[in-house]
Design a protein around this motif. Structure first.
Motif, PDB file in Angstrom:
ATOM      1  N   TYR A 257     -13.244  10.124  29.471  1.00 48.30           N
ATOM      2  CA  TYR A 257     -12.385  10.448  27.599  1.00 48.30           C
ATOM      3  C   TYR A 257     -12.905  11.004  26.778  1.00 48.30           C
ATOM      4  CZ  TYR A 257      -9.079   7.079  29.640  1.00 48.30           C
ATOM      5  OH  TYR A 257      -7.774   6.860  29.883  1.00 48.30           O
TER       6      TYR A 257
ATOM      7  N   LEU B  47     -11.144  14.604  26.471  1.00 54.38           N
ATOM      8  CA  LEU B  47      -9.809  15.199  26.558  1.00 54.38           C
ATOM      9  C   LEU B  47      -9.377  16.591  26.345  1.00 54.38           C
ATOM     10  CD1 LEU B  47      -8.332  11.402  26.703  1.00 54.38           C
ATOM     11  CD2 LEU B  47      -8.528  12.854  28.559  1.00 54.38           C
TER      12      LEU B  47
ATOM     13  N   ASP C 102      -4.268   8.410  31.581  1.00 54.00           N
ATOM     14  CA  ASP C 102      -4.712   9.878  31.818  1.00 54.00           C
ATOM     15  C   ASP C 102      -6.041  10.361  32.811  1.00 54.00           C
ATOM     16  OD1 ASP C 102      -4.920  10.534  28.761  1.00 54.00           O
ATOM     17  OD2 ASP C 102      -5.515   8.563  28.519  1.00 54.00           O
TER      18      ASP C 102
ATOM     19  N   TYR D 221      -2.863  12.923  34.354  1.00 47.85           N
ATOM     20  CA  TYR D 221      -3.026  13.975  33.579  1.00 47.85           C
ATOM     21  C   TYR D 221      -4.420  14.347  34.475  1.00 47.85           C
ATOM     22  CZ  TYR D 221      -4.813  16.906  28.965  1.00 47.85           C
ATOM     23  OH  TYR D 221      -5.352  17.626  29.303  1.00 47.85           O
TER      24      TYR D 221
END
Length: 217
Positions: free
Chosen positions: A41, A44, A74, A77
């Protein structure tokens, strides 16, 4: 010396996923693996550090929570970006660990299936994974705090032994480790959890008697 990287897919830096990641590193370091943990995180907006860590590793372990039947969004992603940079993949062994609030494992297995599908798109060897129920209950505490803590620890260590040896790890391990209770107990747990959710919504001023907006045309 072999190199391993643990990718923390959770937005938390001190939760259950990181606790499991650290268990992996401790186990592998004792078996002559050089390991590190990388948090997704904070990166990102620029995944270069994550991608570089994957490129430099022989073994990649992705560990995270189960949000609505799979890893956080995510994660998708990240996997898409890895495929865009396929040159970082060179036959690494890939393992997955996913932990969720439900005590049974079948609701969390989709995350591992996603990693298996991802592996088919790139030059990486998916070797299996491990599912841990009641992860939210731990909140970063050791596995032995679970009601099935002894079993969970034993089978998780077997999984880590497979990781250290670069072996395939089957679903039988984590299925044997799960907490097995009568259906009526699961019903009671779900009922209590629903009441807790309703209480939380009411405290935020949300009328839980209204139809869900997701069901509206």
């Amino acid at each position: 010396m072999k190199k391993a990287v643990v990718i923390n897919l959770s937005p938390k830096k001190n939760g259950t996923s990181v606790m499991l990641g650290n268990l992996c590193l401790g186990f592998l370091n004792e078996r002559e693996h050089q390991g590190a943990i990388v948090h997704l995180y904070p990166h990102l907006k620029d995944l270069q550090q994550v991608l570089s860590a994957i490129e430099g590793a022989d073994t990649v372990i992705m560990v995270g929570p189960c949000y609505i039947n799979t890893y956080p969004a995510d994660t998708v992603y990240l996997l898409e970006e890895i495929i865009k940079h396929k040159t970082i993949l060179h036959g690494q062994n890939l393992y997955g660990i996913i932990q969720g609030g439900m005590p049974y494992v079948h609701t969390h297995e989709s995350g591992l299936k996603m990693l298996k599908l991802f592996a088919k798109e790139g030059n990486v060897n998916y070797k299996g994974g491990f599912v841990i129920g009641l992860g939210a209950m731990l909140n970063g505490q050791p596995l032995d705090k679970l009601p099935n803590g002894k079993k969970a620890n034993r089978f998780f260590n077997e999984f880590l032994n497979h990781v250290a040896n670069g072996e395939n790890s089957t679903a039988a391990l984590y299925r044997n480790a799960q907490l097995k209770l009568p259906g009526i107990v699961y019903w009671g747990m779900a009922n209590r959890m629903n009441k807790m959710i309703d209480k939380g919504l009411k405290e935020k001023g949300i009328d839980v008697t209204q139809p869900s907006p997701y069901f509206k045309n």
